[in-house]
Design a protein around this motif. Structure first.
Motif, PDB file in Angstrom:
ATOM      1  N   PRO A 307       1.118 -46.183   2.178  1.00  0.00           N
ATOM      2  CA  PRO A 307       2.546 -46.457   2.380  1.00  0.00           C
ATOM      3  C   PRO A 307       3.324 -46.823   1.114  1.00  0.00           C
ATOM      4  CG  PRO A 307       1.290 -47.313   4.207  1.00  0.00           C
ATOM      5  CD  PRO A 307       0.277 -46.824   3.220  1.00  0.00           C
ATOM      6  N   VAL A 308       2.759 -47.672   0.260  1.00  0.00           N
ATOM      7  CA  VAL A 308       3.508 -48.037  -0.952  1.00  0.00           C
ATOM      8  C   VAL A 308       3.552 -46.845  -1.907  1.00  0.00           C
ATOM      9  CG1 VAL A 308       3.620 -49.599  -2.933  1.00  0.00           C
ATOM     10  CG2 VAL A 308       2.871 -50.465  -0.695  1.00  0.00           C
ATOM     11  N   SER A 309       2.426 -46.136  -2.007  1.00  0.00           N
ATOM     12  CA  SER A 309       2.377 -44.980  -2.921  1.00  0.00           C
ATOM     13  C   SER A 309       3.403 -43.932  -2.510  1.00  0.00           C
ATOM     14  CB  SER A 309       0.994 -44.329  -2.896  1.00  0.00           C
ATOM     15  OG  SER A 309       0.003 -45.303  -3.018  1.00  0.00           O
ATOM     16  N   SER A 310       3.557 -43.729  -1.202  1.00  0.00           N
ATOM     17  CA  SER A 310       4.492 -42.682  -0.785  1.00  0.00           C
ATOM     18  C   SER A 310       5.919 -43.077  -1.138  1.00  0.00           C
ATOM     19  CB  SER A 310       4.349 -42.357   0.710  1.00  0.00           C
ATOM     20  OG  SER A 310       4.789 -43.424   1.493  1.00  0.00           O
ATOM     21  N   MET A 311       6.253 -44.363  -0.987  1.00  0.00           N
ATOM     22  CA  MET A 311       7.617 -44.790  -1.350  1.00  0.00           C
ATOM     23  C   MET A 311       7.835 -44.714  -2.863  1.00  0.00           C
ATOM     24  SD  MET A 311       8.725 -47.981   1.081  1.00  0.00           S
ATOM     25  CE  MET A 311      10.469 -47.787   0.660  1.00  0.00           C
ATOM     26  N   VAL A 312       6.833 -45.156  -3.622  1.00  0.00           N
ATOM     27  CA  VAL A 312       7.012 -45.190  -5.082  1.00  0.00           C
ATOM     28  C   VAL A 312       7.074 -43.768  -5.651  1.00  0.00           C
ATOM     29  CG1 VAL A 312       6.028 -45.959  -7.286  1.00  0.00           C
ATOM     30  CG2 VAL A 312       5.984 -47.486  -5.300  1.00  0.00           C
ATOM     31  N   THR A 313       6.218 -42.883  -5.153  1.00  0.00           N
ATOM     32  CA  THR A 313       6.275 -41.510  -5.687  1.00  0.00           C
ATOM     33  C   THR A 313       7.570 -40.820  -5.249  1.00  0.00           C
ATOM     34  OG1 THR A 313       4.770 -40.923  -3.917  1.00  0.00           O
ATOM     35  CG2 THR A 313       3.850 -40.928  -6.098  1.00  0.00           C
ATOM     36  N   PHE A 314       8.027 -41.141  -4.048  1.00  0.00           N
ATOM     37  CA  PHE A 314       9.329 -40.585  -3.643  1.00  0.00           C
ATOM     38  C   PHE A 314      10.392 -41.027  -4.651  1.00  0.00           C
ATOM     39  CE2 PHE A 314      13.505 -40.710  -1.852  1.00  0.00           C
ATOM     40  CZ  PHE A 314      13.595 -39.571  -1.068  1.00  0.00           C
ATOM     41  N   TYR A 315      10.412 -42.321  -4.898  1.00  0.00           N
ATOM     42  CA  TYR A 315      11.470 -42.898  -5.740  1.00  0.00           C
ATOM     43  C   TYR A 315      11.411 -42.377  -7.169  1.00  0.00           C
ATOM     44  CZ  TYR A 315      14.427 -46.619  -7.674  1.00  0.00           C
ATOM     45  OH  TYR A 315      15.420 -47.331  -8.300  1.00  0.00           O
ATOM     46  N   LYS A 316      10.188 -42.371  -7.739  1.00  0.00           N
ATOM     47  CA  LYS A 316      10.073 -42.002  -9.150  1.00  0.00           C
ATOM     48  C   LYS A 316      10.097 -40.493  -9.378  1.00  0.00           C
ATOM     49  CE  LYS A 316       9.877 -44.407 -12.035  1.00  0.00           C
ATOM     50  NZ  LYS A 316      11.039 -45.066 -12.688  1.00  0.00           N
ATOM     51  N   LEU A 317       9.544 -39.714  -8.426  1.00  0.00           N
ATOM     52  CA  LEU A 317       9.365 -38.280  -8.679  1.00  0.00           C
ATOM     53  C   LEU A 317      10.273 -37.393  -7.823  1.00  0.00           C
ATOM     54  CD1 LEU A 317       5.455 -38.332  -8.712  1.00  0.00           C
ATOM     55  CD2 LEU A 317       6.983 -38.594 -10.670  1.00  0.00           C
ATOM     56  N   VAL A 318      10.434 -37.737  -6.537  1.00  0.00           N
ATOM     57  CA  VAL A 318      11.190 -36.836  -5.650  1.00  0.00           C
ATOM     58  C   VAL A 318      12.688 -37.088  -5.745  1.00  0.00           C
ATOM     59  CG1 VAL A 318      11.517 -36.073  -3.259  1.00  0.00           C
ATOM     60  CG2 VAL A 318       9.220 -36.638  -4.081  1.00  0.00           C
ATOM     61  N   LEU A 319      13.081 -38.344  -5.867  1.00  0.00           N
ATOM     62  CA  LEU A 319      14.518 -38.649  -5.916  1.00  0.00           C
ATOM     63  C   LEU A 319      15.237 -37.913  -7.054  1.00  0.00           C
ATOM     64  CD1 LEU A 319      16.723 -40.223  -4.474  1.00  0.00           C
ATOM     65  CD2 LEU A 319      16.209 -42.187  -5.938  1.00  0.00           C
ATOM     66  N   PRO A 320      14.669 -37.881  -8.276  1.00  0.00           N
ATOM     67  CA  PRO A 320      15.349 -37.098  -9.326  1.00  0.00           C
ATOM     68  C   PRO A 320      15.496 -35.623  -8.956  1.00  0.00           C
ATOM     69  CG  PRO A 320      13.606 -38.475 -10.283  1.00  0.00           C
ATOM     70  CD  PRO A 320      13.475 -38.586  -8.793  1.00  0.00           C
TER      71      PRO A 320
END
Ligand code: AMP
Ligand code: MG
Length: 414
Positions: A307-320
């Motif tokens: 769960p934390v990894s999915s949020m962090v990778t979303f934020y750092k990699l997918v959001l841009p």
């Protein structure tokens, strides 16, 4: 193996800051635009430069409640005769007369012939006679026509996100409809045989699917149109069907789970047939496994299941990527330094985004502490945090009192 090195680190792992530009290269912005009324523009991305067709302010107006007079008429303290009034929306329509003044309110038109406004606090009133302290210079307390902007001035540029201030700025120049980029459509699903939807009973070995809810929250905050495709079993045929449906309906397909070693076989097998997939090995924690590829015209991003990894990778990699897709101007995350209040244990090898609580002490110095357990299965760290404590690859343990780099959460996480 030495315990002083992160066992998951490998020399070939890519720094996330180097990976993002490479991921971005694979995204072509959606150039389609639509016209929306200003009332519905919040959160949208402007697809045109907006120029003013009016001067701002449109007329000379008063910055104070007081008396408008001609500067040359009153060089020393003296009397003027009040011959009219100018209130906001109700200008004085008469002519200038020598030795006169006009009772005026904030925002009201400064009539032709008058060039200075004295505050009412410096006036003694006796019937229609006013004794005024003179202002020290001509045009004092007058907001000049065109002082904020001239006709043709560029007010906002394409790629700007419309927030509350931009809503107001656009209204100030009288624009009621504007062109914005269309929202990206993002279809998402969770994968995992152990996952059950909320509202159902758990059998032994099962857990609730939480990622779909945190991801949905992130997608809504990112301003996209979302398509929720539920939970998909770890089964190649089910995954194939879900990918086909998702790709037919969306610009981006986002999944959680099934990209770590072993499980990735399904996602890989299906995407090798239906599209293309690259597994990115990133030197980041949480969130080492991350997959990106294409299915038809759609971009595919595979988030790790923790769960934390999915949020962090979303934020750092997918959001841009989503920002680029939606025409948003690139933004560099703000990073600041703060004093660490308690020691952090870390093995050199990967960049860590530890979840932190940033605040200030009594003298205003920024200080930060971790949220406690940094286990990537525990979402409480994301709940408690308002920032990431960014610990660089080669950094090891950090003692209390040291300065660390902090990245405050932006509006998507706050
Ligand atoms: P995976 O990336 O599929 O290997 O999953 C890694 C860990 O995250 C496992 O413990 C999974 O049970 C958990 N996990 C995967 N997907 C979800 C989800 N949608 N919600 C909550 N936990 C999940
Ligand atoms: Mg799984």
């Amino acid at each position: 193996m030495s315990m002083s090195q992160d066992p998951c680190a490998r020399p070939q792992l890519l720094h996330p800051d180097d990976a993002v530009p490479m991921l971005l290269q694979q995204v072509i912005p959606l150039y389609e635009t639509e016209t929306v009324p200003l009332t519905e523009a919040l959160g949208r991305i402007l697809a045109e430069d907006l120029c003013s067709s009016i001067e701002l302010p449109p007329f000379n107006n008063s910055g104070m409640d007081g008396y408008a007079y001609r500067f040359a008429d009153l060089l020393a303290k003296g009397k003027l005769t009040v011959i009219g009034k100018s209130f906001a929306g109700h200008p004085y329509t008469g002519e200038y007369q020598a030795g006169s003044c006009i009772r005026i309110m904030t925002g009201a038109t400064v009539p032709n012939g008058y060039d200075t406004v004295q505050m009412q606090e410096y006036a003694e009133v006796n019937g229609d006679q006013v004794t005024l302290e003179p202002c020290s210079e001509q045009w004092e307390n007058v907001r000049l026509r065109g002082g904020e902007m001239m006709v043709g001035a560029k007010v906002l540029t394409s790629g700007t996100e419309i927030r509350a201030a931009e809503m107001g700025i656009i209204a100030t120049i009288g624009i009621s409809h504007l062109r914005v980029f269309r929202r990206a459509r993002v279809a998402f699903f969770s994968t995992g045989d152990e996952l059950r939807p909320v509202g159902s009973e758990l059998a032994p070995g099962q857990i609730y699917d939480s990622n779909r809810y945190s991801i949905k929250g992130l997608l809504i905050k990112a301003g996209v149109e979302w398509i929720d495709l539920g939970v998909i079993k770890d089964d190649p045929e089910a995954i194939r069907q879900a990918f086909r449906e998702a790709a037919a309906r969306a610009d981006m397909v986002l999944t959680s789970g099934g990209v770590s070693v072993g499980e990735a076989d399904f996602t890989k097998q299906v995407l090798d047939e239906e599209g293309k997939i690259t597994f990115w090995k990133l030197a980041m924690k949480p969130g080492k496994p991350f997959a990106m590829g294409k299915i038809g015209e759609a971009i595919f991003c595979g988030l790790p299941g923790n769960p934390v990894s999915s949020m962090v990778t979303f934020y750092k990699l997918v959001l841009p990527l989503l920002r680029k897709l939606q025409g948003h101007n690139a933004v560099t995350p703000l990073q600041i330094k703060a004093v660490l209040t308690s020691a952090i244990r870390k093995k050199p090898g990967r960049v860590e985004y530890q979840r932190g609580i940033l605040n200030h002490n009594i003298d205003g110095t920024l200080q930060v502490s971790t949220t406690g357990s940094q286990d990537s299965s525990q979402l409480s760290s994301m709940h408690l945090a308002n920032c990431f404590i960014v610990l660089e690859q080669q950094q090891g343990n950090t003692a209390a009192g040291e300065l660390v780099t902090v990245e405050p959460f932006n509006s998507v996480l706050c």
